[in-house]
Scaffold this active site. Structure first.
Site, PDB file in Angstrom:
ATOM      1  CG  ASN A 215      -1.489   1.156   1.439  1.00 26.59           C
ATOM      2  OD1 ASN A 215      -3.297   0.972   1.456  1.00 26.59           O
ATOM      3  ND2 ASN A 215      -1.978   2.266   0.907  1.00 26.59           N
ATOM      4  CB  SER A 225      -1.215  -4.550  -2.802  1.00 27.20           C
ATOM      5  OG  SER A 225      -0.658  -3.788  -4.046  1.00 27.20           O
ATOM      6  CD  GLN A 226      -2.844   2.054  -2.466  1.00 32.72           C
ATOM      7  OE1 GLN A 226      -1.999   3.007  -2.944  1.00 32.72           O
ATOM      8  NE2 GLN A 226      -3.548   3.497  -1.104  1.00 32.72           N
ATOM      9  NE  ARG A 295      -7.956   0.808   8.991  1.00 32.36           N
ATOM     10  CZ  ARG A 295      -8.228   2.320   8.340  1.00 32.36           C
ATOM     11  NH1 ARG A 295      -7.685   2.940   7.368  1.00 32.36           N
ATOM     12  NH2 ARG A 295      -9.085   2.465   9.019  1.00 32.36           N
ATOM     13  CG  ASP A 329      -8.615   4.506   2.191  1.00 32.76           C
ATOM     14  OD1 ASP A 329      -8.746   5.279   1.202  1.00 32.76           O
ATOM     15  OD2 ASP A 329      -7.741   4.574   2.919  1.00 32.76           O
ATOM     16  CD  GLU A 512      -7.269  13.245   0.802  1.00 30.87           C
ATOM     17  OE1 GLU A 512      -6.665  11.379   0.757  1.00 30.87           O
ATOM     18  OE2 GLU A 512      -7.297  13.729   1.324  1.00 30.87           O
TER      19      GLU A 512
END
Length: 555
Positions: A215, A225-226, A295, A329, A512
């Site tokens: 990630n 991962s992504q 997380r 997310d 973002e």
């Protein structure tokens, strides 16, 4: 074709092909006893981090939990990114000693005394910004966002990379996998070819070292991962006239086997890690994380989410992690109840975007192999791509609605419609008739005054309406153009550029995500953390769109 060639081809098609020992068949697992609800425990997963790649929560144990639970930092990610000033074992031993014996012990002071705090977010807007055009401002940001290998602290969660790289900005001071592709688009447009090549080489290095691209380059990102966009990075290098892209072929193959790990031992209606075997025997993929704990970067938030669910906490943690692996997310795409994040079921969905990216990966491997003169290998990988495409059409195409949608393989029903359908256009997975029908739905349901919304649902999650994100703008615009839908592509591009330019003129920064439903306040919202400035993928996509559509802004 000789008998030997036929046997070799069969091995390739069945994933038994040993390409330079990149794939170790000993990593296959016997899954015949697994039912649909069983998920393997992390310690049985191949590729888990070794002792020298412990996450902060692994390394600091109760110290980590106490720092998070006592809200020493507003952002859970802050302590996960702190670098120890001394040996981590000594710090933990000292903590246990002082915390138990000292009545006036200050945890906050202890952290300050024993850890280097992460770098402060950069102020991307300053006096010079007001004198620049939007494009000039983006060019000026690239040097600010470069990180060099020699700047890493020892014993930090940051994984060292061999070459310089670009970070997204704000709280994100490490490289991120799928973010980087969209930043790299801007690097290519700005002529920073050396940095583009460095980025691609770094990702190849990560595949070689860890067996996949994490990630991000943090130890706490190693378990997932992504969206797999390495093939797109290699393609971008080729379009930038960087020679020698055949060198990346083994790494592309290795990434593919990471995503398909365990596929050879599945029965229909079974899943393992990233792979789901459908009732008809075809293989499709899902997002996954090898861990089922909170997380590190969102410790408090995950515990709070799990506490409001009646499900076992480990299941909720796994789905939250898999949602982070998706890049979305979070979004109502993954929720049973759009108003409750605790209803998340990411691992039960077969996503259209992930499988479209993997189709692109398989197609790219075939293309590079063909250019390298490896006709047999190229043919085998083309068959893999065509097999996936058939499965995508069988399970993810909603003929009634005329769109690709995620599929809930546990409940045997489609998920919601979202901008993820555009990835099928972007990777060429749609046929012309499908593309025409998808374009209609994009225009009718997702086109907003300021760009393209991600979903039609307002849930409060950051990947839902009213927010818009640069990657989805880019993939939708380019995907529509691929199928001749130029007018709609231009409309999305111009609306997006006007939104970005409006905020730049008002506040001299790029962010973002953007609110594309409110013409007055275009700042995006929602999610687990405040809106971040910078911002890598916004910069990259905007720079490319300015080059093509910038002349239409004044009009």
């Amino acid at each position: 074709m000789s008998r030997q060639s036929k046997e070799q081809l069969t091995d390739i098609e069945n994933d038994n092909y040993d390409d330079n020992s990149l794939y170790d068949d000993s990593q296959e697992f016997e899954l015949t006893d697994f039912d649909n609800d069983h998920e393997p425990e992390p310690e049985h997963i191949a590729g888990m981090p070794s002792a020298d790649a412990l996450t902060p929560s692994d390394r600091y144990l109760e110290l980590f939990e106490d720092v998070q639970n006592q809200h020493i930092f507003e952002d859970s990610k802050t302590f996960a990114d702190c670098a120890p000033k001394y040996d981590p074992v000594d710090i933990l031993i000292l903590y246990r000693k002082l915390a138990r014996r000292s009545q006036d012990f200050s945890l906050r002071q202890f952290v300050q005394d024993n850890f280097h705090l992460p770098e402060e977010p950069h102020n991307y807007a300053h006096a010079e910004t007001e004198k620049r055009t939007l494009s000039q401002h983006i060019d000026a940001l690239w040097p600010v966002m470069i990180r060099n290998p020699q700047s890493h602290h020892p014993n930090t969660s940051l994984l060292p990379l061999p070459k310089p790289y670009i970070v997204p900005g704000g709280r994100f001071t490490e490289v991120y996998y799928w973010d980087s592709y969209f930043s790299m688009l801007g690097l290519a447009q700005s002529g920073k070819i050396d940095l583009l090549k460095n980025m691609t080489d770094n990702f190849a290095w990560l595949i070689e070292k860890y067996g996949h691209i994490p990630n991000g380059n943090r130890t706490y990102y190693l378990s997932r991962s992504q969206p797999p966009v390495f093939a797109l990075m290699v393609e971008l290098c080729e379009s930038a006239k960087i020679a020698g892209n055949e060198q990346y072929l083994p790494y592309l193959i290795s990434e593919y086997h990471y995503w398909m790990d365990g596929s050879g031992s599945l029965n229909p209606n079974q899943a393992f890690r990233h792979v789901v075997k459908m009732p008809d025997g075809s293989m499709l993929n899902r997002y996954w994380d090898d861990r089922d704990t909170p997380r590190d970067e969102s410790w408090r938030e995950d515990i709070e989410t799990a506490s409001s669910s009646s499900r076992p906490s480990k299941e909720v943690f796994r789905d939250l992690r898999a949602g982070a692996a998706s890049g979305w997310d979070y979004s109502s795409r993954w929720l049973r109840d759009p108003s409750r994040l605790a209803s998340i079921r990411t691992t039960q969905y077969i996503p259209i975007d992930l499988n479209a990216f993997l189709y692109k990966l398989e197609s790219t491997i075939s293309s590079i192999a063909k250019k390298s003169g490896e006709a047999l290998t190229a043919y085998a990988w083309e068959k893999k791509a065509q097999g996936r495409l058939s499965a995508i059409n069988r399970w993810l195409w909603d003929e009634k609605k005329g769109v690709f949608r995620d599929y809930d393989w546990r409940r045997e029903r489609f998920g919601m419609f979202s901008a993820a359908t555009s990835v099928a256009l972007f990777t060429g997975a749609a046929n012309p008739i499908q593309a025409q029908r998808i374009a209609v739905q994009i225009k009718e349901q997702l086109l907003a005054p300021g760009g393209l919304i991600s979903t039609t649902i307002e849930s409060g999650e950051q990947w839902d309406k009213p927010n818009a994100w640069a990657p989805l703008q880019w993939m939708t615009i380019q995907g529509l153009k691929k199928y001749g839908e130029d007018e709609l592509a231009e409309e999305i591009a111009v609306r997006w550029l006007r939104t970005v330019n409006k905020l730049f003129k008002e506040k001299h920064k790029l962010v973002e995500k953007y609110n594309v439903m409110d013409a007055e306040n275009v700042l995006g919202g929602g999610g687990e953390y405040p809106l971040q400035d910078g911002f890598g993928w916004t910069n990259g996509v905007t720079q490319c769109l300015l080059n093509e559509y910038g002349h239409l802004l004044e009009e």
